[in-house]
Scaffold this motif. Structure first.
Motif, short mmCIF file in Angstrom:
data_model
loop_
_atom_site.label_atom_id
_atom_site.label_comp_id
_atom_site.label_asym_id
_atom_site.label_seq_id
_atom_site.Cartn_x
_atom_site.Cartn_y
_atom_site.Cartn_z
N ARG A 488 0.77 -1.33 -0.15
CA ARG A 488 -0.03 0.11 -0.24
C ARG A 488 1.00 1.28 0.17
O ARG A 488 0.77 1.93 0.78
N ALA A 490 1.99 5.11 -1.22
CA ALA A 490 1.27 6.46 -1.20
C ALA A 490 2.36 7.20 -1.50
O ALA A 490 3.63 7.34 -1.18
N SER A 543 -1.84 7.68 4.16
CA SER A 543 -2.24 8.54 3.09
C SER A 543 -1.30 9.72 3.18
O SER A 543 -0.97 10.29 4.43
N SER A 594 -9.40 8.19 5.84
CA SER A 594 -9.12 9.04 4.66
C SER A 594 -9.07 10.67 4.95
O SER A 594 -10.09 10.94 5.96
N ALA A 775 -8.57 4.73 -8.78
CA ALA A 775 -8.17 5.66 -7.74
C ALA A 775 -8.37 6.92 -8.79
O ALA A 775 -8.32 7.28 -9.74
N TRP A 821 -2.22 4.76 -6.29
CA TRP A 821 -2.19 6.11 -5.39
C TRP A 821 -1.72 7.00 -6.43
O TRP A 821 -0.65 6.54 -7.23
#
Length: 854
Positions: A488, A490, A543, A594, A775, A821
């Motif tokens: 994951r 970012a 994030s 988020s 995304a 992302w």
């Protein structure tokens, strides 16, 4: 604490608030404990310093329990600050160490060694000007150099061969029970605390017990601070190494020397007094007797010395009205280290007394035992004795003109032998020489680059044959240490270049942390991966949002004392720039948060099952410094008469437009997976109070509750997952993954929240091998970019009010990864993309920069 309790009290004749420390009644019968208790009063009262707690009086209550009346402190211990902030910033660290050193200069000059320095015994208060001040507490284990009558009672207190202190901060000479323990043991403890302030972890791992900790202190290699936190200067490594020299003669020889050197190591020689609290002029004016204290502890009294008191407690005169019984009021927070929670280390200890004729034999056994335990432990058992310190080799050097490898910001970094070939290939790829780049990647493959080289070759091939208006011009695999999966990622454009963050467990198995790296224009990392969540137990779902010269980072921790949704600042190079703060759901769980910028700072949403009736949606405002502004707000309360069918809100995504908060989320209910859209004006009173969380009245049927305006987006009820929302100049767009295949997009009018159109433009399963997972990103000009996976490729397209534009194939991907992302790069029509790839069962993170034709 285990020895005493501390109460807030009033000195009746003056009306002054004081702190009264009273020995526990079960210990009041021990003459040794009582002597040690009064020793604290005698030590602190004999030294006058603003950096040592003032002692006003001592004596006994009517019931015989000893007490000490001292300065009432309001604030927090350094231990509490570490527990709350975890990593202390450089300025505060210098302040705490310098202030403690100032106190020690006075104490050492008076012939007193503290012997139990630890974060619980450093208390942080504010002075009259509002500036923070560190004070030294708890001299209960202090050793006096002034000759005292060595009767049996005193000998039992400070006898050679006794082990006193808290293991995590004890010096080697304390661990070995050596009689020549002097003021330099305090300097060792200061070094340990400075490391823990800046790294967020103790020097020694105390989880395996006192014996193992002692063996580590005696024999284990020291950690290297800059390997754990690369933004620390190399001079701090040198300072730390000297502070923890096992030979006291090679250590710093005075607290002043240690403090001066720390300032220079962290701020440089030109720092001077520009930072007000590190002006050591008042230390310079103090006569430094430290050198005299390096003598053996038990020198005979000098000729002509006057008579010494037979009872140390007798030197303290009891005249205060506080000698009357004190009615214990409620405990006042921040009084003394005795009220602070314990560290991971064990309590202070003392070995049993040895008869004189057995002294030499006993000392020999202690030394041999520690040495043997150390040898067995280090050589045979090989446990983890230090805080996990796995030096990552995930650093791509910069290829110089000569073909050698060097870091863009310093000397050559530890990297595989094929790293320079990859670096050269990245530069050739970004400058348009695809053929030359592939040759370099093939050379790297031939010398052992394996999967890494194959990934670069594949990306170069796809980029050369890619279609559409957007083209990959930079590709990066920021890790070289690929023994563990990375997940994951970012990415964000920071002031000094792109910053990529991901999670992996390469330092401690099954404990994911987030790691950052800054990339140069060719995609090459400028440093080794840096742990940006050192306080985390299991960091998840990072994030990023760029903001001026910093990058805001949001993540959640599944457990531990830092559990919940958390935020922190990274600097322009992706390094830690501030303490992490709890912004919601301070409890264990999975929250999938988020966040987005708002006119007043930021807004955060997350899922939470706090009432154990299914996940619901929660919201909070943050100010411009990522600090909570107002309470957590419940936005939904979905219910079901059957506990086994509780609805669940999943993976929310938030945007801000037209002075309103818009949230897209998945609602799992009765085997249907719906994509919902919520809209709430920012000035709505609902965002100040939220839904009523009071339990339902008995006999009443609980009904669904939602704040604001909520609309179903996937009216076809085809199962959807992982929605993303982004607002640009042409409206707000929601994209989600079709669980039966494909990707979907809807246009939402932000002012009213109306759904204008839905485009199921990727619903053909046969065309969707490993596809979907869209995304969204928004450029500085308000342009919205869509990215998704299809047929083992990363694809991109502009989305407008007219629908999804012409698509581009920009990169290769394997497996079924979560959505990529996407974020704007430095220049117009440039985008940064990061995604998770797979090599069999192992995941890897990749990133690239894409340039689109206008």
């Amino acid at each position: 604490g285990g020895m005493a309790a501390v109460y807030e009290a009033e000195q009746l004749s003056l009306g002054k608030k004081v702190a009264v420390k009273i020995l526990a009644s079960e210990l009041a019968a021990s003459t040794i404990v009582i002597e040690r208790f009064f020793r604290e009063a005698r030590a602190a009262a004999s030294v006058k310093s603003p950096y040592i707690v003032d002692v006003y009086d001592s004596g006994r209550l009517d019931d015989g329990r000893p007490f000490i009346a001292m300065e009432l402190l309001e604030g927090e211990s350094l231990y509490d600050r570490m527990a709350r902030v975890r990593i202390i910033d450089v300025d505060t660290t210098i302040k705490v160490i310098v202030h403690t050193a100032r106190g020690l200069v006075k104490a050492h000059g008076a012939g007193i060694v503290h012997r139990d320095l630890k974060p619980e015994n450093i208390f942080i208060v504010k002075n009259e000007d509002g500036d923070e001040l560190a004070k030294l507490l708890d001299f209960g284990l202090a050793k006096f150099y002034a000759p005292m009558k060595t009767d049996e009672k005193t000998a039992r207190l400070t006898r050679e061969g006794a082990v006193f202190g808290t293991p995590a901060y004890m010096s080697p000479e304390q661990v070995k029970g050596q009689g020549n323990v002097d003021h330099r043991a305090d300097l060792w403890a200061l070094g340990c605390m400075a490391y823990e302030c800046l790294i967020g972890r103790p020097v020694w791992n105390t989880d395996q017990g006192v014996a193992m900790t002692f063996a580590a202190i005696a024999t284990a290699p020291l950690p290297i601070p800059s390997k754990v936190r690369p933004d620390l200067p190399p001079k701090f490594d040198d300072w730390f190494r000297k502070a923890l020299e096992r030979d006291p003669n090679k250590r710093f020889q005075s607290a002043k020397e240690l403090a001066d050197s720390l300032k220079e190591a962290l701020l440089g020689p030109a720092a001077g007094p520009a930072v007000s609290f590190i002006n050591l002029s008042d230390i310079d004016s103090i006569e430094d007797h430290s050198a005299e204290l390096a003598l053996p502890l038990y020198n005979a009294a000098p000729p002509g010395a006057g008579p010494q008191p037979s009872d140390a407690a007798a030197t303290i005169k009891t005249v205060s009205p506080l000698a009357a019984p004190v009615s214990p009021p409620a405990r006042s927070p921040g009084l003394s280290a005795t009220e602070m929670p314990p560290t991971a280390s064990t309590p202070a200890m003392a070995t049993s007394r040895l008869a004189p004729w057995r002294y030499a034999f006993g000392i020999s056994l202690v030394i041999v035992g520690v040495a043997a335990a150390g040898w067995v432990w280090v050589k045979q058992l090989k446990p983890q004795v230090l805080t996990p310190l796995v030096q990552s080799t995930a650093t791509t050097p910069t290829a110089t003109a000569s073909g050698t490898a060097s870091s863009p910001s310093g000397p050559a970094l530890d990297a595989p032998k094929w790293a320079p070939l990859i670096a050269e290939g990245q530069q050739l790829f970004s400058t348009g020489d695809a053929a030359g780049a592939q040759r370099k990647f093939k050379e790297a493959l031939e010398v052992g680059a394996g999967a890494t080289a194959r990934a670069y070759l594949e990306q170069a091939r796809v980029a050369s044959s890619g279609t559409g208006p957007c083209k990959l011009v930079m590709f990066s695999r920021p890790r070289f240490d690929t023994r563990s999966s990375a997940e994951r990622p970012a990415i964000a454009q920071a002031l000094s270049g792109p910053v990529i963050v991901w999670t992996d467990d390469h330092e401690q198995k099954d404990h994911d942390h987030a790691y950052s790296v800054q990339l140069d224009n060719y995609g090459r990392p400028s440093s080794a991966p840096r742990d940006v969540t050192p306080e985390a137990t299991q960091a998840q779902r990072v994030s990023l949002l760029p903001a001026a010269e910093r990058v805001a980072m949001l993540y959640y921790d599944t457990g531990g004392r830092e559990a919940g949704v958390r935020a922190r600042w990274l600097d322009a190079e992706g390094r830690i720039a501030g303490a992490s703060s709890s912004v919601g759901a301070a409890r264990a769980g999975h929250f999938w948060p988020s966040f987005e910028k708002s006119p007043e700072g930021f807004v955060v949403v997350w899922q939470d099952d706090r009432d154990h009736e299914g996940n619901d949606l929660f919201f909070r405002r943050l100010n411009g410094e990522l600090e909570p502004k107002g309470p957590e707000i419940r936005l939904t309360d979905y219910t079901s008469p059957l506990p086994s069918h509780y609805p669940h809100v999943r993976v929310p995504s938030v945007a801000v437009a037209s002075n309103a908060v818009l949230i897209a989320y998945k609602l799992e209910r009765d085997a249907t997976h719906l994509i919902e859209r919520m809209r709430i004006p920012l000035d709505s009173p609902d965002l100040s109070k939220g839904l009523d969380e009071a339990p339902p009245v008995a006999g009443h049927i609980k009904k669904d509750k939602e704040l604001g305006d909520v609309k179903l987006i996937n009216e076809d009820k085809l199962p959807g997952d992982a929605p993303a929302i982004a607002c640009g100049t042409e409206g707000c767009f929601v994209a989600w993954h079709g669980e039966q295949g494909g990707a979907h997009v809807a246009l939402v009018e932000p002012a009213q929240g109306k759904v204008i159109w839905r485009d199921n433009w990727r619903t053909n399963k046969s065309a969707q091998k490993n596809g979907g997972h869209p995304a969204l990103g928004v450029g500085p000009d308000g342009q919205v970019m869509l990215s998704w996976f299809e047929k083992n490729t990363v694809r991109m397209a502009i989305v407008t009010r007219d629908g999804v534009g012409k698509e581009s194939v920009v990169a290769h991907v394997s497996g079924e990864p979560p959505r990529p992302w996407i974020a704007p790069a430095k220049n117009k029509n440039e985008w940064l993309v990061a995604w998770q790839d797979f090599e069999g069962a192992r995941a890897e993170v990749e990133a690239g920069k894409v340039v689109c034709a206008p």
